[in-house]
Design a protein around this motif. Sequence first.
Motif, PDB file in Angstrom:
ATOM      1  N   VAL A 162       0.795  -1.301   0.000  1.00  0.00           N
ATOM      2  CA  VAL A 162       0.186   0.037  -0.195  1.00  0.00           C
ATOM      3  C   VAL A 162       0.983   1.152  -0.029  1.00  0.00           C
ATOM      4  O   VAL A 162       0.563   2.326  -0.649  1.00  0.00           O
ATOM      5  CB  VAL A 162      -0.875  -0.013   0.965  1.00  0.00           C
ATOM      6  CG1 VAL A 162      -1.619   1.419   1.339  1.00  0.00           C
ATOM      7  CG2 VAL A 162      -1.881  -1.123   1.126  1.00  0.00           C
ATOM      8  N   GLU A 163       1.710   1.106   0.822  1.00  0.00           N
ATOM      9  CA  GLU A 163       2.774   2.363   0.809  1.00  0.00           C
ATOM     10  C   GLU A 163       3.432   2.694  -0.567  1.00  0.00           C
ATOM     11  O   GLU A 163       3.397   3.860  -0.975  1.00  0.00           O
ATOM     12  CB  GLU A 163       4.049   2.073   1.684  1.00  0.00           C
ATOM     13  CG  GLU A 163       4.954   3.323   1.781  1.00  0.00           C
ATOM     14  CD  GLU A 163       6.143   3.002   2.899  1.00  0.00           C
ATOM     15  OE1 GLU A 163       7.003   3.663   2.720  1.00  0.00           O
ATOM     16  OE2 GLU A 163       5.997   2.104   3.780  1.00  0.00           O
ATOM     17  N   GLU A 164       3.757   1.574  -1.527  1.00  0.00           N
ATOM     18  CA  GLU A 164       4.247   1.676  -2.776  1.00  0.00           C
ATOM     19  C   GLU A 164       3.506   2.273  -3.445  1.00  0.00           C
ATOM     20  O   GLU A 164       3.594   3.113  -4.458  1.00  0.00           O
ATOM     21  CB  GLU A 164       4.911   0.358  -3.133  1.00  0.00           C
ATOM     22  CG  GLU A 164       5.371   0.309  -4.588  1.00  0.00           C
ATOM     23  CD  GLU A 164       6.903   0.811  -4.693  1.00  0.00           C
ATOM     24  OE1 GLU A 164       7.101   1.140  -5.915  1.00  0.00           O
ATOM     25  OE2 GLU A 164       7.360   1.233  -3.683  1.00  0.00           O
ATOM     26  N   TYR A 165       2.126   1.648  -3.423  1.00  0.00           N
ATOM     27  CA  TYR A 165       0.996   2.189  -4.229  1.00  0.00           C
ATOM     28  C   TYR A 165       0.848   4.022  -3.814  1.00  0.00           C
ATOM     29  O   TYR A 165       0.619   4.608  -5.242  1.00  0.00           O
ATOM     30  CB  TYR A 165      -0.390   1.545  -3.995  1.00  0.00           C
ATOM     31  CG  TYR A 165      -1.687   2.162  -4.751  1.00  0.00           C
ATOM     32  CD1 TYR A 165      -1.921   1.792  -5.845  1.00  0.00           C
ATOM     33  CD2 TYR A 165      -2.392   2.882  -3.812  1.00  0.00           C
ATOM     34  CE1 TYR A 165      -3.172   2.417  -6.339  1.00  0.00           C
ATOM     35  CE2 TYR A 165      -3.741   3.661  -4.297  1.00  0.00           C
ATOM     36  CZ  TYR A 165      -3.929   3.278  -5.615  1.00  0.00           C
ATOM     37  OH  TYR A 165      -4.960   3.559  -6.171  1.00  0.00           O
ATOM     38  N   TYR A 166       0.735   4.284  -2.828  1.00  0.00           N
ATOM     39  CA  TYR A 166       0.442   5.758  -2.556  1.00  0.00           C
ATOM     40  C   TYR A 166       1.674   6.542  -3.094  1.00  0.00           C
ATOM     41  O   TYR A 166       1.426   7.822  -3.532  1.00  0.00           O
ATOM     42  CB  TYR A 166       0.144   5.914  -1.441  1.00  0.00           C
ATOM     43  CG  TYR A 166      -1.233   5.610  -0.686  1.00  0.00           C
ATOM     44  CD1 TYR A 166      -2.161   6.262  -1.531  1.00  0.00           C
ATOM     45  CD2 TYR A 166      -1.379   4.795   0.220  1.00  0.00           C
ATOM     46  CE1 TYR A 166      -3.810   6.027  -1.149  1.00  0.00           C
ATOM     47  CE2 TYR A 166      -2.834   4.427   0.670  1.00  0.00           C
ATOM     48  CZ  TYR A 166      -3.915   5.166  -0.313  1.00  0.00           C
ATOM     49  OH  TYR A 166      -5.131   4.909   0.308  1.00  0.00           O
ATOM     50  N   GLN A 167       3.162   6.074  -2.997  1.00  0.00           N
ATOM     51  CA  GLN A 167       4.086   6.783  -3.472  1.00  0.00           C
ATOM     52  C   GLN A 167       4.066   6.865  -4.887  1.00  0.00           C
ATOM     53  O   GLN A 167       4.434   7.940  -5.489  1.00  0.00           O
ATOM     54  CB  GLN A 167       5.382   6.012  -3.139  1.00  0.00           C
ATOM     55  CG  GLN A 167       5.734   6.234  -1.460  1.00  0.00           C
ATOM     56  CD  GLN A 167       6.949   5.325  -1.379  1.00  0.00           C
ATOM     57  OE1 GLN A 167       7.634   4.567  -2.273  1.00  0.00           O
ATOM     58  NE2 GLN A 167       7.369   5.385  -0.040  1.00  0.00           N
ATOM     59  N   ARG A 168       3.544   5.687  -5.737  1.00  0.00           N
ATOM     60  CA  ARG A 168       3.565   5.812  -6.915  1.00  0.00           C
ATOM     61  C   ARG A 168       2.292   6.800  -7.615  1.00  0.00           C
ATOM     62  O   ARG A 168       2.336   7.510  -8.715  1.00  0.00           O
ATOM     63  CB  ARG A 168       3.340   4.340  -7.620  1.00  0.00           C
ATOM     64  CG  ARG A 168       4.475   3.362  -7.529  1.00  0.00           C
ATOM     65  CD  ARG A 168       5.927   3.975  -7.872  1.00  0.00           C
ATOM     66  NE  ARG A 168       6.974   3.190  -7.749  1.00  0.00           N
ATOM     67  CZ  ARG A 168       8.161   3.540  -7.962  1.00  0.00           C
ATOM     68  NH1 ARG A 168       8.412   4.698  -8.686  1.00  0.00           N
ATOM     69  NH2 ARG A 168       9.132   2.656  -7.694  1.00  0.00           N
ATOM     70  N   LEU A 169       1.339   6.672  -6.867  1.00  0.00           N
ATOM     71  CA  LEU A 169       0.086   7.561  -7.135  1.00  0.00           C
ATOM     72  C   LEU A 169       0.421   9.015  -6.940  1.00  0.00           C
ATOM     73  O   LEU A 169       0.041   9.687  -7.878  1.00  0.00           O
ATOM     74  CB  LEU A 169      -0.977   7.234  -6.124  1.00  0.00           C
ATOM     75  CG  LEU A 169      -2.302   8.076  -6.146  1.00  0.00           C
ATOM     76  CD1 LEU A 169      -2.959   7.986  -7.751  1.00  0.00           C
ATOM     77  CD2 LEU A 169      -3.369   7.731  -5.229  1.00  0.00           C
ATOM     78  N   TYR A 170       1.057   9.390  -5.844  1.00  0.00           N
ATOM     79  CA  TYR A 170       1.660  10.563  -5.694  1.00  0.00           C
ATOM     80  C   TYR A 170       2.760  11.225  -6.833  1.00  0.00           C
ATOM     81  O   TYR A 170       2.672  12.211  -7.347  1.00  0.00           O
ATOM     82  CB  TYR A 170       2.571  10.762  -4.436  1.00  0.00           C
ATOM     83  CG  TYR A 170       3.036  12.158  -3.922  1.00  0.00           C
ATOM     84  CD1 TYR A 170       2.211  12.944  -3.498  1.00  0.00           C
ATOM     85  CD2 TYR A 170       4.472  12.527  -4.469  1.00  0.00           C
ATOM     86  CE1 TYR A 170       2.859  14.438  -3.332  1.00  0.00           C
ATOM     87  CE2 TYR A 170       4.921  13.560  -4.074  1.00  0.00           C
ATOM     88  CZ  TYR A 170       4.167  14.628  -3.775  1.00  0.00           C
ATOM     89  OH  TYR A 170       4.505  15.812  -3.343  1.00  0.00           O
ATOM     90  N   LYS A 171       3.603  10.121  -7.209  1.00  0.00           N
ATOM     91  CA  LYS A 171       4.392  10.778  -8.240  1.00  0.00           C
ATOM     92  C   LYS A 171       3.723  10.858  -9.738  1.00  0.00           C
ATOM     93  O   LYS A 171       4.003  11.792 -10.489  1.00  0.00           O
ATOM     94  CB  LYS A 171       5.437   9.662  -8.598  1.00  0.00           C
ATOM     95  CG  LYS A 171       6.613   9.560  -7.551  1.00  0.00           C
ATOM     96  CD  LYS A 171       7.771   8.731  -7.463  1.00  0.00           C
ATOM     97  CE  LYS A 171       8.855   8.714  -6.421  1.00  0.00           C
ATOM     98  NZ  LYS A 171       9.892   7.389  -6.720  1.00  0.00           N
ATOM     99  N   LEU A 172       2.662   9.948  -9.792  1.00  0.00           N
ATOM    100  CA  LEU A 172       1.745  10.012 -11.085  1.00  0.00           C
ATOM    101  C   LEU A 172       1.078  11.493 -11.169  1.00  0.00           C
ATOM    102  O   LEU A 172       1.092  12.282 -12.282  1.00  0.00           O
ATOM    103  CB  LEU A 172       1.066   8.829 -11.143  1.00  0.00           C
ATOM    104  CG  LEU A 172      -0.037   9.108 -12.527  1.00  0.00           C
ATOM    105  CD1 LEU A 172       0.792   9.020 -13.614  1.00  0.00           C
ATOM    106  CD2 LEU A 172      -1.087   7.868 -12.417  1.00  0.00           C
TER     107      LEU A 172
END
Length: 145
Positions: free
Chosen positions: A27-37
């Motif tokens: 989930v942490e990875e998901y939110y980091q990638r969403l933020y970058k996107l």
Amino acid sequence: MLVTEERVNILNVADELSMMILQSDVVEEYYQRLYKLRNDEKAIRLIKKFVKQKEKYEEVHRFGKYHPDYFKVIKETRELKRQVDLLESVYEFKKAENALQSLLDEISVLIGHAVSPHIKVPTGNPYFESSSGCGGCSGNHGCSS
């Protein structure tokens, strides 16, 4: 519905499970990638352009190959979609999104099978659907149980 101690315990365990999921690396990875996107200007620009192109695609697609711009719009839409998909921020987000979906699918299957091995858990993933031995919900095998 009566509130029993058993139901309260089940709800407490469900809350604990959801907190564990929310605190997971996936989930942490998901939110980091969403933020970058969401902060990638090039991606935002291309996605907006793709959304507009998709509207043209849907308009042209209504008439099919009889529309004068059918092949041109179809080609442009595919090319733009490819450009969006090849952006690193989009690719990494989709990868993280798929990892999160896989985690949630695995948890759903484990919970379902803890109740009964015959529980059909719609995961959208043929691996999980066929792992139950009966082909899952979409197996069309006519379960005998």
